[in-house]
Scaffold this motif. Structure first.
Motif, short mmCIF file in Angstrom:
data_model
loop_
_atom_site.label_atom_id
_atom_site.label_comp_id
_atom_site.label_asym_id
_atom_site.label_seq_id
_atom_site.Cartn_x
_atom_site.Cartn_y
_atom_site.Cartn_z
N THR A 1 -18.41 52.99 -6.92
CA THR A 1 -18.56 53.96 -8.16
C THR A 1 -19.35 53.31 -9.35
O THR A 1 -20.15 53.72 -9.94
CB THR A 1 -17.29 54.13 -8.55
OG1 THR A 1 -16.33 54.78 -7.65
CG2 THR A 1 -17.09 55.12 -9.92
N VAL B 1 -14.63 51.18 -3.17
CA VAL B 1 -14.56 52.44 -3.81
C VAL B 1 -14.83 51.91 -5.30
O VAL B 1 -15.90 52.74 -6.01
CB VAL B 1 -13.35 53.19 -3.84
CG1 VAL B 1 -13.45 54.35 -4.88
CG2 VAL B 1 -13.06 53.81 -2.40
N ASN C 1 -12.41 60.07 -7.69
CA ASN C 1 -12.04 59.42 -6.49
C ASN C 1 -11.89 58.14 -6.78
O ASN C 1 -10.74 57.60 -6.07
CB ASN C 1 -13.38 59.57 -5.59
CG ASN C 1 -13.81 60.93 -5.04
OD1 ASN C 1 -12.72 61.78 -4.78
ND2 ASN C 1 -14.86 61.20 -4.63
N CYS C 2 -12.35 57.53 -7.79
CA CYS C 2 -12.21 56.01 -8.03
C CYS C 2 -10.61 56.04 -8.58
O CYS C 2 -9.95 55.17 -8.05
CB CYS C 2 -13.18 55.48 -8.95
SG CYS C 2 -12.80 53.70 -9.18
N ASP D 1 -22.32 62.30 -10.52
CA ASP D 1 -21.96 61.03 -10.28
C ASP D 1 -20.57 60.76 -10.89
O ASP D 1 -19.90 59.98 -10.51
CB ASP D 1 -23.14 59.88 -10.65
CG ASP D 1 -24.12 60.05 -9.49
OD1 ASP D 1 -25.27 59.99 -9.94
OD2 ASP D 1 -23.88 60.04 -8.43
N TYR E 1 -13.60 60.21 -17.36
CA TYR E 1 -13.84 61.65 -16.78
C TYR E 1 -13.66 62.80 -17.47
O TYR E 1 -14.52 63.97 -17.80
CB TYR E 1 -13.31 61.85 -15.41
CG TYR E 1 -13.39 63.28 -14.94
CD1 TYR E 1 -14.57 63.42 -14.00
CD2 TYR E 1 -12.56 64.07 -14.92
CE1 TYR E 1 -14.88 64.79 -13.52
CE2 TYR E 1 -12.93 65.46 -14.31
CZ TYR E 1 -13.90 65.75 -13.72
OH TYR E 1 -14.15 66.99 -13.16
N ARG F 1 -17.29 61.09 -9.48
CA ARG F 1 -16.79 60.02 -8.59
C ARG F 1 -15.87 59.42 -9.23
O ARG F 1 -15.03 58.72 -8.74
CB ARG F 1 -17.90 59.42 -7.88
CG ARG F 1 -18.64 60.08 -7.23
CD ARG F 1 -20.10 59.10 -6.62
NE ARG F 1 -21.27 60.01 -6.06
CZ ARG F 1 -21.45 59.89 -4.86
NH1 ARG F 1 -20.45 59.71 -3.96
NH2 ARG F 1 -22.14 60.92 -4.31
#
Length: 114
Positions: free
Chosen positions: A54, A50, A71-72, A65, A109, A68
């Motif tokens: 990423t 992962v 998620n990481c 993107d 993020y 993501r």
């Protein structure tokens, strides 16, 4: 949008985390009997994947993107939780690096979603 140097720094963080997860899995594989190993070894490798994916996707630099990163972050926190349950040094290092990577992913993020 992140600056070029920020993307490079983030990719290096993700690459380090992926490498540490891979190392943890490799050391664990060589030390632990398969009966215990099968519970966490594949997931440790998945978490590394992962992070690596990423990092690769960040080079595309599209807003989608960057999502993501969440998620990481989640994968890194899960890996840290698993590894923190073991007393081996490689697991403690993995948990520490994964938590740091998760925090960095969240931080980037948060900056990007505004």
């Amino acid at each position: 949008m992140l600056e070029k140097q920020e993307i490079i720094d983030l990719k290096q963080t993700l690459a380090l985390c992926a490498s540490v997860c891979e190392d943890c899995a490799a050391v664990g594989f060589s030390r632990i009997q398969y009966g215990t190993l099968k519970k966490w070894w594949p997931t440790d490798r998945d978490y590394a994947d992962v992070c690596a994916l990423t990092a690769s996707l960040l080079m595309l630099s599209s807003d989608m993107d960057y999502a993501r990163l969440l998620n990481c972050e989640k994968a890194c926190r899960m890996c840290a939780e698993v590894c923190s349950g073991y007393d081996q040094e490689h697991c403690r290092i993995c948990a520490k690096i994964c938590l740091k990577c998760a925090d960095i992913c969240r931080s980037y993020y948060q900056r990007l979603k505004v």
